[in-house]
Design a protein around this motif. Structure first.
Motif, PDB file in Angstrom:
ATOM      1  N   GLN A 142     -11.883  54.701  64.649  1.00 61.24           N
ATOM      2  CA  GLN A 142     -13.064  55.476  65.016  1.00 61.24           C
ATOM      3  C   GLN A 142     -13.030  56.892  64.459  1.00 61.24           C
ATOM      4  OE1 GLN A 142     -10.706  54.376  67.031  1.00 61.24           O
ATOM      5  NE2 GLN A 142     -10.468  55.562  68.921  1.00 61.24           N
ATOM      6  N   GLU A 143     -11.854  57.385  64.120  1.00 59.75           N
ATOM      7  CA  GLU A 143     -11.714  58.744  63.594  1.00 59.75           C
ATOM      8  C   GLU A 143     -12.251  58.890  62.175  1.00 59.75           C
ATOM      9  OE1 GLU A 143      -8.321  57.724  66.384  1.00 59.75           O
ATOM     10  OE2 GLU A 143      -9.263  56.806  64.626  1.00 59.75           O
ATOM     11  N   PHE A 144     -12.601  57.764  61.549  1.00 61.60           N
ATOM     12  CA  PHE A 144     -13.049  57.790  60.156  1.00 61.60           C
ATOM     13  C   PHE A 144     -14.514  57.395  60.006  1.00 61.60           C
ATOM     14  CE2 PHE A 144      -8.502  56.654  60.309  1.00 61.60           C
ATOM     15  CZ  PHE A 144      -7.984  57.762  59.679  1.00 61.60           C
ATOM     16  N   VAL A 145     -15.244  57.331  61.110  1.00 61.16           N
ATOM     17  CA  VAL A 145     -16.662  56.956  61.046  1.00 61.16           C
ATOM     18  C   VAL A 145     -17.509  58.135  60.595  1.00 61.16           C
ATOM     19  CG1 VAL A 145     -18.665  56.231  62.398  1.00 61.16           C
ATOM     20  CG2 VAL A 145     -16.433  55.146  62.792  1.00 61.16           C
ATOM     21  N   ALA A 146     -17.377  59.280  61.256  1.00 57.59           N
ATOM     22  CA  ALA A 146     -18.202  60.454  60.960  1.00 57.59           C
ATOM     23  C   ALA A 146     -17.503  61.361  59.952  1.00 57.59           C
ATOM     24  CB  ALA A 146     -18.485  61.228  62.246  1.00 57.59           C
ATOM     25  N   SER A 147     -18.314  62.168  59.273  1.00 57.96           N
ATOM     26  CA  SER A 147     -17.762  63.191  58.384  1.00 57.96           C
ATOM     27  C   SER A 147     -18.605  64.449  58.504  1.00 57.96           C
ATOM     28  CB  SER A 147     -17.727  62.710  56.934  1.00 57.96           C
ATOM     29  OG  SER A 147     -19.027  62.388  56.471  1.00 57.96           O
TER      30      SER A 147
END
Length: 274
Positions: A142-147
């Motif tokens: 989940q830590e790599f979904v948003a940027s």
């Protein structure tokens, strides 16, 4: 550069450990392991310490929630005790680094959420220091979904946390999150002190992205280290100052002790561990 030592996350054998803690640890010792990573240890630190001592094992790291009111897992939630209670239990067991293993996916979708996570972990690091301990964070996907401005939420989190906050990278979940895993390992540098060594066929899409189908561990196709898609060898070679190579299965493909032994053999025979 010194090689890491092998460990195993006790969540991998949660059912067996609950039924027979001493027997489970004895089986891990017979495989050749000398370290474990504790899980759900706050309720019974003295008992866990006694079982570890009897098996000749140590638990230099352990997972416990530091950043949430409850720790969510695909198989149920675990209530969160106060940080001081966590650290006292960790010190009893001999854990040196307490690692938060999961933060709700929704909190990783906004800059405010990521900032709050980082600030809370910085504060936890200060409290932990009073017990002679350090803290860390363990990722899923989940830590790599948003940027934000070209940085993933995970990268932003790393930039916002104090260097005292250590990192444990789950290689399977980082790949599931779409990362170039060896490159990420290199970028994290000396703050990366542990990796979770697991292999498998990664899900077709990030299961924690908004709108993703309901997810559970029974849907995972995880396999013995070195037999599937995760670039384990390249990632281990890319690490700067790794201390622990932690074997884990969210869902073991067969007999859990045989599966652990196979991943341990991969690490040992490949020259990846001391």
């Amino acid at each position: 550069m010194s090689l890491p030592v092998a460990s195993v996350q006790l969540y991998t054998l949660a059912e067996q450990f609950t039924a027979d803690p001493q027997g489970s640890l004895d089986k891990l010792a017979a495989i050749g392991l000398r370290n474990v990573e504790a899980f759900d240890f706050v309720r019974q630190p003295a008992e866990i310490r006694a079982a570890l001592d009897a098996s000749g094992l140590a638990a230099p790291t352990g997972h416990a929630p530091l950043l949430s009111d409850e720790l969510w897992t695909p198989d149920g939630s675990i209530p969160t005790p106060a940080p001081e209670v966590v650290f006292e239990a960790a010190a009893t067991i001999g854990i040196q680094t307490v690692i938060d293993p999961f933060v709700d996916p929704a909190r990783w979708l906004t800059e405010e959420g990521v900032t709050d996570i980082a600030e809370r972990l910085n504060q936890a690091a200060e409290v932990a220091a009073g017990f002679g301990l350090t803290v860390g964070y363990h990722n899923h996907a989940q830590e790599f979904v948003a940027s934000f401005d070209g940085q993933s939420a995970y990268e932003r989190f790393v930039a916002l946390t104090d260097e005292r906050v250590l990192l444990e990278l789950d290689l399977f979940w980082a790949l599931t999150g779409g990362q170039d895993v060896p490159a990420l390992v290199r970028a994290l540098g000396p703050r990366l002190v542990a990796v979770h060594v697991k292999d498998g066929v990664v899900p077709a899409s990030n299961p924690w992205a908004p709108g993703a189908p309901a997810f559970g561990t029974d849907s995972l196709d995880q396999r013995r280290a070195g037999t599937a898609q995760v670039p384990l060898a390249e990632s281990l070679h890319a690490a700067a100052d790794l201390k622990y190579a932690v074997i884990e299965y969210d869902r073991a493909p067969g007999d859990v002790f045989d599966d652990i032994a196979a991943s341990y053999a991969f690490l040992r025979d490949g020259g990846f561990i001391a």
